[in-house]
Design an enzyme around this catalytic site. Sequence first.
Site, PDB file in Angstrom:
ATOM      1  N   LYS A  44     -31.372  45.163  29.321  1.00  0.00           N
ATOM      2  CA  LYS A  44     -31.128  43.878  28.652  1.00  0.00           C
ATOM      3  C   LYS A  44     -30.879  42.752  29.648  1.00  0.00           C
ATOM      4  CE  LYS A  44     -26.171  44.580  27.911  1.00  0.00           C
ATOM      5  NZ  LYS A  44     -25.674  43.524  28.779  1.00  0.00           N
ATOM      6  N   THR A  45     -30.203  43.054  30.779  1.00  0.00           N
ATOM      7  CA  THR A  45     -29.929  41.999  31.767  1.00  0.00           C
ATOM      8  C   THR A  45     -31.228  41.470  32.354  1.00  0.00           C
ATOM      9  OG1 THR A  45     -27.825  43.085  32.279  1.00  0.00           O
ATOM     10  CG2 THR A  45     -28.568  41.395  33.812  1.00  0.00           C
ATOM     11  N   ASP A  48     -25.028  37.192  25.732  1.00  0.00           N
ATOM     12  CA  ASP A  48     -25.051  38.624  26.054  1.00  0.00           C
ATOM     13  C   ASP A  48     -23.931  39.334  25.285  1.00  0.00           C
ATOM     14  OD1 ASP A  48     -25.700  40.986  27.328  1.00  0.00           O
ATOM     15  OD2 ASP A  48     -24.555  40.542  29.137  1.00  0.00           O
ATOM     16  N   GLU A  49     -24.092  40.645  25.048  1.00  0.00           N
ATOM     17  CA  GLU A  49     -23.059  41.466  24.383  1.00  0.00           C
ATOM     18  C   GLU A  49     -22.595  40.820  23.077  1.00  0.00           C
ATOM     19  OE1 GLU A  49     -22.686  44.298  25.458  1.00  0.00           O
ATOM     20  OE2 GLU A  49     -22.607  44.438  27.633  1.00  0.00           O
ATOM     21  N   GLN A  59     -22.733  49.850  20.281  1.00  0.00           N
ATOM     22  CA  GLN A  59     -21.812  49.784  21.418  1.00  0.00           C
ATOM     23  C   GLN A  59     -20.677  48.786  21.168  1.00  0.00           C
ATOM     24  OE1 GLN A  59     -23.445  50.335  25.554  1.00  0.00           O
ATOM     25  NE2 GLN A  59     -25.350  49.774  24.577  1.00  0.00           N
ATOM     26  N   ARG A 101     -23.444  56.990  29.302  1.00  0.00           N
ATOM     27  CA  ARG A 101     -23.144  56.633  30.705  1.00  0.00           C
ATOM     28  C   ARG A 101     -23.812  57.618  31.653  1.00  0.00           C
ATOM     29  NH1 ARG A 101     -23.031  52.171  29.750  1.00  0.00           N
ATOM     30  NH2 ARG A 101     -23.532  52.909  27.673  1.00  0.00           N
TER      31      ARG A 101
END
Length: 672
Positions: free
Chosen positions: A29-30, A216-217, A247, A606
């Site tokens: 996503k970044t 973002d987020e 998330q 993770r």
Amino acid sequence: MSQLNPRQREAVRYIDGPLLVLAGAGSGKTSVITRKIAYLIEQAGIPGRHIAAVTFTNKAAREMKERVGKLVDRKLTRGLTVSTFHNLGMHIIREELAHLGYHPGFSIFDAEDAKALLQDLMLREASADAGDELSAIQSTISTWKNDMKGPQDAWSKAADEREQRIALIYKRYQQYLKAYNAVDFDDLILLPVQLFHTVPEALAKWRRKIRYMLVDEYQDTNLCQYELVKLLVAERAAFTVVGDDDQSIYAWRGARPENLVQLKADFPSLKIVKLEQNYRSTARILRCANDVIANNPHVFEKVLWSDHTIGDELRIVRCRNEDAEVHRVASEIIDQKLKKGLQFRDFAVLYRGNHQARLLEMKLQAFQIPYRISGGQSFFAKNEIRDAMAYLRLLINPNDDAAFLRVVNVPRREIGPRTLEQLSHYSRSRDISMHRALDEMGVETHVTEKGLDRLRRFRHWVEATCRRLYEEDPIPVLKQLFTDIEYEEWLHQHAASPKAATRRMENIWYLIDSVQRMLDNDKGTADETTIEDAISRLILRDLMEQQEEEDDSDKVQLLTLHASKGLEFPHVFIMGLEEEILPHRASIEEGNIEEERRLMYVGITRARETLTLTYAGQRRQYGEKIEPIPSRFLDELPEDDVRREGMGDLDQEANQEKGKATLSALLGDLGG
């Protein structure tokens, strides 16, 4: 663009209307956000000064800014805003001081400043339960601000007398902040929202300034942050928000995953692009993550997939008790490191709460495994442990001036800084320790009679305790030490709540239990540990933890599941997969299992290569042994993708083979 997959390219190129990018874990996503900023500047012709990208942490904003800097010429990015929500809010407040009624140079109160002000206000009102309620009141006011409730609104909608009382404290709190020309952390979002609702020309100005917005987020936004974004983008609907409802793990601080759904209602032309290709984990890890999170209800369906190999099975390991659990984790790290030639930094151990790291730290130190704690304070860094360690240091070395100065007035013995300064000056002039200086006649000409009397009483008590430590059973003597000085009562006087004081005292008893274990482990052997040895070992551990190494990168990472979000590791252990730990007891009681499941999903995703899940068959709780129930999330994993260990009799042959492989690896390592 050539480095992006088709869905990522679609998300970058779409600028004709509002866009929601549902970005699964590890889906890049970044890269989408940073390349979209570059696309907006270079292809869409929007000047950098008219673009704002916001996220939640300074680290994420810094990384985003650095990536954009590598993609776009610096001249073109002049004026580009890449910041946290709170930095953007602060920038707006600074430019609109006149409208908001503040003066230049306003202060920003952090949580401790705000707590001190609230405490002062409550003491003025002679609130008997001020200490107990302080944190709860601070949290309530923060929640009201995040929900855009002012003091009057909070008072009129109060559910009971207690809420009305908090609303009145809230009103006084805001009045004092204004009088101090100060704002708190939540005001950094709330004040711009209030400004835009009441001053149309200010809103028009900022809409002209921000022509395209990226967030973002987005699943972590609270109501106030959602409103700020909506106000800024409503005119053009030129925005991209990136988020993942699976998330969303911060409901306890106001995050609302439903904000993703609300977008569709507020912006009917919203386009949705799903990023489902994961670049991080093996196919098997992703299959397990998908199966677990499928048990949550979904508005947006999303299934992660990967081009990576199928990978190893996930291991579910049942351990005898909590000691066996941390022993298993530590020994597995050593075992895998030797057999596979890995680094310590390749491993991460995740857990639901910081208290779980306490026993693990001790075990890793015993195995001489270097580690770093993230998202929580190290056991040895806690104030009460630093106090206790100073007392232990003083008992085996009364001439330790640093330890003496730390505890001579903890708890308070009415020994003032001037008295200590006088003693320190005299001891330095004689080149002796403060403890020894108290024996000399000359000190009486430097320190006041009253101060000297208190200092000598403290020294006599230390010496008497020291003698008893070597003459009697040392553990009861250590316990008596903390009873003598009324340390628990002192904690209760200074802690935010009785619960916090009790928890801090439990840490002291845990430290003494560690000394007991050291003494017991070598009892009856030629190398029997003395009390002095045991305390010295603890002191060495403490010093090693404080020491800054030149290269501190090769360490096992210890962190909470919350703190692990956004990170990735080749080999991951998740501890404590038990009901009332994960999922947490409070979530079970409140019927909020969905967020705990999302936390489990975050933990699973993770891991890049291997994932081991552990739980204890027995656990000590409040001094009693209990048999916890394995976490329901373990039953949600696909059986074909997991391997269970420790469920019945140990497979001796398999254990022997494993031991031989480790020994061979160790011998090979030594030979190399």
